[in-house]
Design a protein around this motif. Sequence first.
Motif, PDB file in Angstrom:
ATOM      1  N   SER A  60      61.362   8.487   7.388  1.00 24.90           N
ATOM      2  CA  SER A  60      61.815   7.648   6.267  1.00 24.90           C
ATOM      3  C   SER A  60      62.449   8.432   5.136  1.00 24.90           C
ATOM      4  O   SER A  60      62.299   8.080   3.971  1.00 24.90           O
ATOM      5  CB  SER A  60      60.644   6.813   5.725  1.00 24.90           C
ATOM      6  N   SER A 114      69.543   0.781   8.134  1.00 31.26           N
ATOM      7  CA  SER A 114      68.772   0.172   7.046  1.00 31.26           C
ATOM      8  C   SER A 114      67.301   0.474   7.301  1.00 31.26           C
ATOM      9  O   SER A 114      66.929   0.995   8.354  1.00 31.26           O
ATOM     10  CB  SER A 114      69.008  -1.332   6.986  1.00 31.26           C
ATOM     11  N   ASP A 170      63.433  -0.991   7.788  1.00 32.45           N
ATOM     12  CA  ASP A 170      62.733  -2.207   8.183  1.00 32.45           C
ATOM     13  C   ASP A 170      61.584  -2.465   7.219  1.00 32.45           C
ATOM     14  O   ASP A 170      61.415  -1.750   6.223  1.00 32.45           O
ATOM     15  CB  ASP A 170      62.244  -2.115   9.631  1.00 32.45           C
ATOM     16  N   GLU A 171      60.781  -3.472   7.501  1.00 34.79           N
ATOM     17  CA  GLU A 171      59.685  -3.841   6.613  1.00 34.79           C
ATOM     18  C   GLU A 171      58.600  -2.766   6.521  1.00 34.79           C
ATOM     19  O   GLU A 171      57.819  -2.748   5.573  1.00 34.79           O
ATOM     20  CB  GLU A 171      59.075  -5.182   7.048  1.00 34.79           C
ATOM     21  N   ASP A 172      58.572  -1.845   7.488  1.00 32.29           N
ATOM     22  CA  ASP A 172      57.603  -0.751   7.459  1.00 32.29           C
ATOM     23  C   ASP A 172      58.159   0.502   6.781  1.00 32.29           C
ATOM     24  O   ASP A 172      57.482   1.524   6.714  1.00 32.29           O
ATOM     25  CB  ASP A 172      57.162  -0.392   8.880  1.00 32.29           C
ATOM     26  N   GLY A 173      59.410   0.430   6.321  1.00 28.96           N
ATOM     27  CA  GLY A 173      60.030   1.574   5.659  1.00 28.96           C
ATOM     28  C   GLY A 173      60.636   2.583   6.605  1.00 28.96           C
ATOM     29  O   GLY A 173      60.988   3.687   6.193  1.00 28.96           O
ATOM     30  N   GLN A 215      66.283   1.872  10.898  1.00 26.36           N
ATOM     31  CA  GLN A 215      66.664   1.135  12.089  1.00 26.36           C
ATOM     32  C   GLN A 215      68.181   0.982  12.098  1.00 26.36           C
ATOM     33  O   GLN A 215      68.818   1.044  11.055  1.00 26.36           O
ATOM     34  CB  GLN A 215      66.005  -0.236  12.118  1.00 26.36           C
ATOM     35  N   THR A 247      71.005  -1.447  12.386  1.00 27.87           N
ATOM     36  CA  THR A 247      71.201  -2.892  12.286  1.00 27.87           C
ATOM     37  C   THR A 247      72.660  -3.290  12.359  1.00 27.87           C
ATOM     38  O   THR A 247      72.963  -4.459  12.542  1.00 27.87           O
ATOM     39  CB  THR A 247      70.613  -3.435  10.974  1.00 27.87           C
TER      40      THR A 247
END
Length: 62
Positions: free
Chosen positions: A12, A25, A27-30, A33, A35
């Motif tokens: 990250s 970008s 994701d919700e877990d940081g 990914q 996209t």
Amino acid sequence: MKVSVNRDGCISCGLCVSTCPEVFSFDEDGLAQATGQITDSNYASAESARTACPVSVIDIEN
């Protein structure tokens, strides 16, 4: 072209997202990914993100 991120190894750092936000970008877990799609106009920045990744978790395939 197909781009993928091995999220198991992602730390990250954000380098890929800042270098090529059209393709990468968080994701919700940081974790990073892929996209977006690689196009002629963003290929160079996507390749720069791949080569600069400190943990080498980005793959770009034809």
